[in-house]
Design a protein around this motif. Sequence first.
Motif, PDB file in Angstrom:
ATOM      1  N   GLY B 475       0.798  -1.227   0.000  1.00 15.68           N
ATOM      2  CA  GLY B 475       0.000   0.000   0.000  1.00 15.68           C
ATOM      3  C   GLY B 475       0.824   1.266   0.000  1.00 15.68           C
ATOM      4  N   SER B 476       2.125   1.127   0.130  1.00 12.58           N
ATOM      5  CA  SER B 476       2.976   2.321   0.051  1.00 12.58           C
ATOM      6  C   SER B 476       3.210   2.676  -1.413  1.00 12.58           C
ATOM      7  N   MET B 504      -2.416  10.109   3.086  1.00 19.59           N
ATOM      8  CA  MET B 504      -1.662   9.084   3.792  1.00 19.59           C
ATOM      9  C   MET B 504      -0.380   9.659   4.367  1.00 19.59           C
ATOM     10  N   ARG B 508       5.163   6.947   3.984  1.00 24.75           N
ATOM     11  CA  ARG B 508       4.803   5.799   3.145  1.00 24.75           C
ATOM     12  C   ARG B 508       4.915   6.155   1.658  1.00 24.75           C
ATOM     13  N   GLU B 570      -4.643   4.923   3.941  1.00 23.08           N
ATOM     14  CA  GLU B 570      -4.406   3.644   3.255  1.00 23.08           C
ATOM     15  C   GLU B 570      -5.581   2.681   3.405  1.00 23.08           C
ATOM     16  N   LEU B 584      -5.754  -0.596   1.552  1.00 31.48           N
ATOM     17  CA  LEU B 584      -5.147  -0.283   0.264  1.00 31.48           C
ATOM     18  C   LEU B 584      -4.211  -1.404  -0.175  1.00 31.48           C
TER      19      LEU B 584
END
Lengths: 157, 777, 276
Positions: B475-476, B504, B508, B570, B584
């Motif tokens: 998700g990053s 976010m 990240r 996220e 995410l």
Amino acid sequence: MFQLTGEGLIELNVNGETRKALVRPADTLLFALRERLGLTGAKPGCENGDCGACTVLVDGWPIKSCLMLAVEAVGREIQTVEGLNGAPIQKAFVDKFAFQCGYCTSGFIMNCQGLINIHPDASDEVMQEWLQSNICRCTSYQEITEAIKSVLITENT
Amino acid sequence: MTSIAIGKDIIRKEAWDKVTGRALYNADYASPGLMHGVLVTSTCAHGLIKSMDYSEAQQMPGVKAILTGDYHPMLTGPVIEDRPPLARDKVRYYGEPVALVIANSKAEAAAAASKIKIQYENLPTVDKPSAAMSKEAPLVHEHIDQYRHVIPEVYPQANSNIVHQVKIRKGDMNKGWQASEVTVEGEFFLPQADHIAMETRNTRAEILPSGDIIVHSSSQAPFGVRKLISQHFGVDLGKVVVNVPLVGGGYGGKAPIQMEFLAVMASQAVGGRPVLIANTREQDISASPSKLSLEAKVKLGASRDGILQAGEYTFIVGTGAYADSGPRMTGSMASNCTGPYKLDNVWCDAYCVYTNHTYATAYRGFGHTSFTFAVERAMDKLAAALNLDPVELRRKNLIKAGDTSPSQVILTPSRLGDVAQCLDKVEKLINWSEGSRVEIDNNRIRAKGVACLWKTSDSPTDAIAAAIVAFNSDGSINLNVGAVEIGPATKTTLAQILAEKMKMDVNRVHVEMEVNTRVSPHHWKTVASMSTYMVGRAVEEAAKDAINQIISLAAIAMKCSPEDLALGQEQVYLKDDPNIYIDLAHIAHGYKYPGGNTIGSQVIGRGTYVMPHLSSLDRENGKGKPGPYWTPGAQAVEVELNLADYTYKILRAATVLDAGKVINPKSAKGVVMGGMSMGLGLGSRESFIYDQEQELQNTSLRSYKVLRIGEQPEYLVDWVETPNANAPFGARGIGEHGIVAIHAALVNALSRAAQVELDQVPVIPELIWQKREEEKA
Amino acid sequence: MIPLNFEYYRPETLADTVDIFDKLDAEGKQPMYYGGGTEIISMGRMSNLTTGALIDLKEIADCKVLEYQQEQLVIGSSVTLTQIHETNLFPLLSQAGARIADHTIQNKITLGGNLCGTIIYKETVLPLLLSDSQVFIAGPGGQRTVPINSVFKERMQLGKGEFVAQIKVDKKYVSCPYVHVKQTKQDKITYPLVSICTMAVSGGIRAAFSGVCGFPFRSIAMEEELNDRSRSMEQRIDKAIDLTPGPILADLEGSMEYRKFIIKGLLNSIINQLEE
């Protein structure tokens, strides 16, 4: 009598280790650190002793490694920025935004570290005298001043 | 809504790499089989190359090749192609590269380079911009009219040193002068100076057997390098790969292309092996391009009530021996010639001329530092003539929304910002009301000076930027852009913009620090304070694209309409019940149903941007739109002058910019203070010094002085935030602006303190002494 | 990066130093003595150096001395400017040294190197001239100790193969009232526009100058004018300035006229301080 009459191996004590380096007698310590030992933290900025980007500690004192022959450093204790391990001055530089491009930073930090070792309670005047040996082109020096002062022991703390 | 990343003092992503010596700059990389090139530079400022003897050098150990101007003859330049990478037949400035020695080691190359003997037949020199204009002036280029034009809008005059001319014709000058009850005139000189990036320019190049040309360079313009290497070496664009790691300062000086041509030629000469060419500091100052020089005349007319009625500006811009971006800067200066003041009747003639000095290129401010000095000194002269307070005179005349720029752009709050607020704030910061000249004792005077500024991009009309936002399976995000990290934390600022858009944590968002033209999306150049704006817009577009993909996929996974969903922290969640969400991470690389079926794949957002509606300046009246918006500001300086020896201290320096929106306050303040520091250097000590033969005298940091710690004033920085409607979060560029008017404010203060008219920089104590002596005599 | 190749020797005794010099000289290697080396390295990088061998003096025991021996302060030629400053045994010398180059380079520059280099300023010689110091010189012809005022004429007058091993300063001078001023064109870290060392001794004020002419000097004739209290301060200074032992410099640091203006102002304030 120590001598080196042509390109040859010398032993350098760097960051607590004994390292061998192949140098000519005319090679500078800066060259030996960067090209022979892979310690590229010290930077060439002028190779004339004017900018301080190549500053390392030799026996605890800041030295411009472009103005020292590698052979001169045999038998001395060399510390480069790679030999600092989370020193307070490094964190202070991060916290105070005391660099932008970062190219002068290693040299500034080593000069600061020398001052912190030798005169941990340096006055503003002494601090300036020492740090005037280095040039930073990105910052205004206000941030670097804040960083070093946060690590020096001042009367107020 | 509170912001996640915008307006926060986020520590730059590469901070810890930089304080541990682990951050790598171009010359820090080891390369197997690397050879070294060392330049031989001209010791003559203008002369014919009569002979070059490199027989001894050729025999020296380790030497692989010696190149001269005949090796790969070509003419280069971003505006007009007038410059050979290695001089051919004649040299035009002291320091011009004339030969290149390639050897196994740098020591061997340097040893051989010192053995090359060159004989010159000296030619008469052109020593300053006004001398270049004279009919009898020696010609720096004999065939100025035969050079290829890279852009159509450049107008060299045959049999002269004038490579470009820009005219601004706005309003009716006769009417303006008739309405002027008070007029003042001044002549000003600003010499050349150097960027002094701490990392000297260096390039490593190799040519692979496949024909790929791989360039590693300390450059602000990797895509520009790629284009010109492709063009000049006849290789497909895609076969040229330009890599740029972290850059040790640029300030415009690494935007032009010089070392790259030489390094590719060098590699070509040794069978494609990698060759590194790194400037010594002396070469970086004398051989590589510098800051332009300017001789300016400014005539201002005002009615008795202090309202400007007419302004006439003559700028003779010294671009040195080659044009490089001099003609563009000449246009930039002309199109903003009034400074941020309302003037209905404007006449400007700006000439870009050759001299026998180191050639000029972009320098923080793109010419604005120079003409702004002239304008702001003239404003102080006008204030004195009108017996008005200098701040008051400026306030009366500040440009506003609804007015037009000299190039007749109609200004709006979004385009212009609010310079009046900047001036109000700076007036308070410097405490102007306590008095602008105070005698402390018999010898010491404290005085203040103020100056205003504005600057826009002055970019090509087709400058583009792009961004790629690729999601990791956790998700990053990986953010990939073509902007180079030269110091101002551009990459971190872009991560902040992306984090805010994605709602976010900025930690990240992982940013690729290096640029590789085969991998990174395009960006015009990292110049003109435009990266946050242009690349930031592309990042916003990429974020939008990625969010669409995420929401669409999440809608399928969550069995709802995309309209019902929102993204944050996220998670994709139901707007009416955030407790129902999907991570995410579970959609970033496609959504996997229980049982294993997967739909969708990696989320990759793309975004691009081009600055809209820019136009070139009309040849006859200068009409045109040079940039998307202006960043205006006001600056002030307080000095203490010692009348016993005319030494002075800079006590305080203040800047207020209309930043639109400050994305990273601490970084932004640092960048502005850094600009101020450079500008105070230009005002107080920095300049090129040439001797009678036009040989540059101060080519090292021992003789070319910059500010050191303890010489800096107390810095005061504040902001006005008038959003630019097109910019990410309204942010205007601020990278250059700290430098633009600060030396004008400094010299206004010094002139007031010393009570003499100081109309040039740098102001050293001896200059004040000299002017005082002249005054006495 | 120094393109030139040379050999490097680091002897530890005076005798070995002279021997190795003789040997290298006989081999045609044009040996040079090496102190802090800052100047030699800079010249080497610019290819302004011709030598086949450097003899580093920094490990010679006699050259590392920094102490009182009876009534004399003995300073070895390999002692750095920083060591002189940190121990502060001769405050005027430490102050003059503390304004040479910058602090980090002062960790490298040695007293002997500054005295014997090619640079025209050599500000450490000024306090030594004022204090009638003795110079201990070693060389192929043996060792000699001579007054600095006889061996320093524009530069150190050394015979072939000779080098400065020590400087000896009488204790009585170390604590004399003094004023040191270095004025520059603009910056702190730069060459002097004018550097003046002055000392008040029983006979009056002594003054030595750097950056005024093309070499550092102390002038008895100028001191006599400066000490002539029968005249006005302005006359004393004007007369003294007319007697400089060479033309007043005009260079990148400043014009001759401006230098004169600065020298006058500085001397005025220095004499006022010392005669208070």
